[in-house]
Write a protein that holds these residues in place. Structure first.
Motif, PDB file in Angstrom:
ATOM      1  N   SER A  76       0.819  -1.213   0.000  1.00 11.57           N
ATOM      2  CA  SER A  76       0.000   0.000   0.000  1.00 11.57           C
ATOM      3  C   SER A  76       0.848   1.255   0.000  1.00 11.57           C
ATOM      4  O   SER A  76       0.400   2.312  -0.443  1.00 11.57           O
ATOM      5  CB  SER A  76      -0.925   0.016   1.228  1.00 11.57           C
ATOM      6  N   MET A 149      -9.702   5.339  -3.532  1.00 17.37           N
ATOM      7  CA  MET A 149      -8.292   5.584  -3.816  1.00 17.37           C
ATOM      8  C   MET A 149      -8.123   6.516  -5.017  1.00 17.37           C
ATOM      9  O   MET A 149      -7.060   7.119  -5.190  1.00 17.37           O
ATOM     10  CB  MET A 149      -7.549   4.274  -4.095  1.00 17.37           C
ATOM     11  N   TYR A 221      -3.806   5.314   1.540  1.00 17.37           N
ATOM     12  CA  TYR A 221      -3.764   4.027   0.844  1.00 17.37           C
ATOM     13  C   TYR A 221      -3.761   2.866   1.847  1.00 17.37           C
ATOM     14  O   TYR A 221      -4.447   1.859   1.640  1.00 17.37           O
ATOM     15  CB  TYR A 221      -2.511   3.932  -0.030  1.00 17.37           C
TER      16      TYR A 221
END
Length: 265
Positions: A76, A149, A221
């Motif tokens: 991430s 995202m 994230y």
């Protein structure tokens, strides 16, 4: 002026597409494994960090004790960071790398910036799609929240392009800028909680984190893919404002010094 800019981009759309294709092909056409190298490099980094830090960090991931927790935490951060560094590095040297084209051809200079941003995004999406498959097959796919995202990615790209254009213009006149950015990114990486959890650091060091504009992007994230929760939009507001300011400053520098750049090259 905006209409003229968009019109110029539309007229040179074939040039942009061909440049992106040529850039992608030139990277891998002479190698035996081709585009597989695009995936192998981040995977190797992830494996190394996972082997070294997994057992230590998994105990510090709040409410996340699954067997793949640290790997997801790492991906991430590392994948978006790879997009950030690739885009920034290429923007810093964009005018020097394309000096011959700038001196010989007349076209909207913004096409070069679009080429770099699109090429980096394509590379990112290839690696990211593999990460998505890993999440699906490991039973850790975040579901519909993954859509969130997209605005985080947009904020990141605006910030990166703004910063990259500013340094790219400066690099034409002061060639030390490129070397400075290489060193800066090494320190920047380790001052961003990508490999480690920020809570493992002393309070004094964490106090400096508020000056790192990439932290809230990376944490966003991690929230989406590891904890399956929405980003903290209030914490993203400052970096959004900074990104917009940088893109405006970068664009004005680009327009003001466009002719000087060609003369300097």
């Amino acid at each position: 002026m905006l209409n003229n800019l968009l019109g110029g981009i539309f007229r040179y759309r074939s040039f942009i597409v061909d440049s992106i294709k040529r850039d992608f092909q030139s990277r891998y056409q002479s190698s035996f494994l081709g585009a597989i190298w695009l995936v192998l490099q981040p995977v190797a980094i992830i494996v190394v960090y996972t082997v070294i830090f997994a057992e230590f960090m998994c105990t510090r991931l709040v409410d996340m004790n699954g067997p793949f927790a640290y790997s997801i935490f790492l991906c991430s951060g590392i994948l978006p960071w790879g997009l950030f560094t690739e885009t920034l590095n290429n923007l810093v040297r964009v005018f020097i790398t394309n000096a011959n084209i700038l001196k010989k051809m007349s076209f909207p200079r913004i096409c070069l910036l679009i080429n770099i941003a699109c090429s980096a995004l394509i590379n990112f999406l290839i690696i990211f799609s593999i990460f998505m498959l890993f999440l699906v097959f490991s039973g850790n796919f975040p579901g519909w929240i993954i859509v969130q995202m997209i605005p985080v990615l947009v904020i990141q790209m605006i910030f990166t392009i703004g910063l990259g254009v500013i340094f790219g213009v400066m690099n034409v006149f002061v060639r030390d800028i490129e070397q400075f950015i290489n060193i800066l990114l090494q320190f920047w990486f380790w001052f961003t909680p990508i490999v480690y959890v920020s809570k493992t650091l002393p309070e004094m060091i964490r106090g400096f984190f508020k000056f790192n504009p990439m932290i809230n992007i990376i944490i966003s994230y991690q929230n989406i893919f590891l904890y399956h929760i929405s980003p903290d939009w209030k914490r993203l507001l400052p970096i959004t404002i900074i990104s917009l300011v940088l893109i405006i400053i970068g664009w004005r520098m680009f327009k003001k010094h466009s002719a000087d750049i060609v003369d300097e090259l």
